[in-house]
Write an enzyme that holds these catalytic residues in place. Structure first.
Site, PDB file in Angstrom:
ATOM      1  N   ASP A 154       0.845  -1.189   0.000  1.00  0.00           N
ATOM      2  CA  ASP A 154       0.000   0.000   0.000  1.00  0.00           C
ATOM      3  C   ASP A 154       0.889   1.251   0.000  1.00  0.00           C
ATOM      4  O   ASP A 154       2.042   1.197   0.425  1.00  0.00           O
ATOM      5  CB  ASP A 154      -0.885  -0.081   1.256  1.00  0.00           C
ATOM      6  CG  ASP A 154      -1.726   1.148   1.472  1.00  0.00           C
ATOM      7  OD1 ASP A 154      -2.200   1.734   0.483  1.00  0.00           O
ATOM      8  OD2 ASP A 154      -1.917   1.522   2.644  1.00  0.00           O
ATOM      9  N   ASP A 189      -0.293   4.937   0.916  1.00  0.00           N
ATOM     10  CA  ASP A 189      -0.508   5.912   1.986  1.00  0.00           C
ATOM     11  C   ASP A 189      -0.366   5.276   3.364  1.00  0.00           C
ATOM     12  O   ASP A 189      -1.003   4.269   3.672  1.00  0.00           O
ATOM     13  CB  ASP A 189      -1.897   6.557   1.848  1.00  0.00           C
ATOM     14  CG  ASP A 189      -2.009   7.363   0.560  1.00  0.00           C
ATOM     15  OD1 ASP A 189      -0.999   7.968   0.161  1.00  0.00           O
ATOM     16  OD2 ASP A 189      -3.095   7.364  -0.051  1.00  0.00           O
ATOM     17  N   ASP A 240      -1.910  -0.677   6.005  1.00  0.00           N
ATOM     18  CA  ASP A 240      -2.240  -0.196   7.360  1.00  0.00           C
ATOM     19  C   ASP A 240      -3.740  -0.274   7.645  1.00  0.00           C
ATOM     20  O   ASP A 240      -4.146  -0.168   8.796  1.00  0.00           O
ATOM     21  CB  ASP A 240      -1.763   1.247   7.543  1.00  0.00           C
ATOM     22  CG  ASP A 240      -2.438   2.209   6.578  1.00  0.00           C
ATOM     23  OD1 ASP A 240      -2.372   1.956   5.353  1.00  0.00           O
ATOM     24  OD2 ASP A 240      -3.053   3.190   7.031  1.00  0.00           O
TER      25      ASP A 240
HETATM   26 MG   LIG Z   1      -2.868   3.022   3.620  1.00  0.00          MG
END
Ligand SMILES: [Mg+2]
Length: 183
Positions: free
Chosen positions: A6, A8, A137
């Site tokens: 991922d 961000d 996340d």
């Molecule tokens: Mg993320």
């Protein structure tokens, strides 16, 4: 192995930059320090009456392009690749995509190098993408498929108390990869 990473808050510091801009622009409004974040979505950690102001921060031109690189992320990405894995950046653009999409590419070129721009997968549904592992996340990834990848949580304050068999950060990823490559 195919490793999806991922963008961000795994390699690009969305949370940190949001907070910097927020405090610059609204020094008298409440803010949530990153270590006190409870929700994966920034907007859910702020009172509802501030929602438009929150969105305006990451809707603005230059936001995604100027996110700082998370420490260790570049070296980590390179090293996971050098272990013999196929590494892709798997990222969901925000619905207001005007600047976000192009700037995500510009960010990758600036911080990781042009070659990595060929490894970007943009999707709003990561369950559609095939892989062995997804490092993300977001503790609650939903989509229309049953994912083929196993979810490795990237440590963030809002997911640290959620149980998951796999998690890592750019300080300990080598140990984690040692473990998973042994099966
Ligand atoms: Mg993320």
């Amino acid at each position: 192995m195919i490793i999806l990473v991922d963008q961000d808050d795994v390699i690009a510091d969305f949370n940190g930059y949001f907070l910097t801009l927020w405090r610059q622009k609204y020094p008298n409004l409440p803010y949530v320090p990153n270590e006190e974040r409870k929700s994966y979505q920034t907007i859910n950690d702020y009172p509802e009456n501030l929602a438009d102001k929150v969105k305006d921060i990451y809707y603005q031109e230059g936001f995604f392009k100027n996110l700082p690189l998370i420490g260790g992320a570049k070296e980590g990405m390179e090293e996971i690749k050098n272990m013999g894995n196929d590494v892709f950046i798997c990222t969901s653009p925000i619905t207001k995509y005007d600047y976000c999409v192009k700037e995500k590419y510009e960010w990758v070129e600036k911080y990781l190098g042009k070659e990595w721009t060929t490894k970007i997968i943009l999707t709003r549904d990561k369950t559609l993408i095939h892989g062995d592992y997804l490092i993300d996340d977001n503790p609650n990834i939903k989509g229309i498929n049953k994912p083929t990848w196993k979810h490795i949580f990237y440590d963030q304050p809002y997911n640290i108390n959620i149980k998951n068999d796999l998690r890592l950060n750019w300080a300990n990823y080598e140990e984690v990869f040692k473990k998973i490559s042994q099966g």
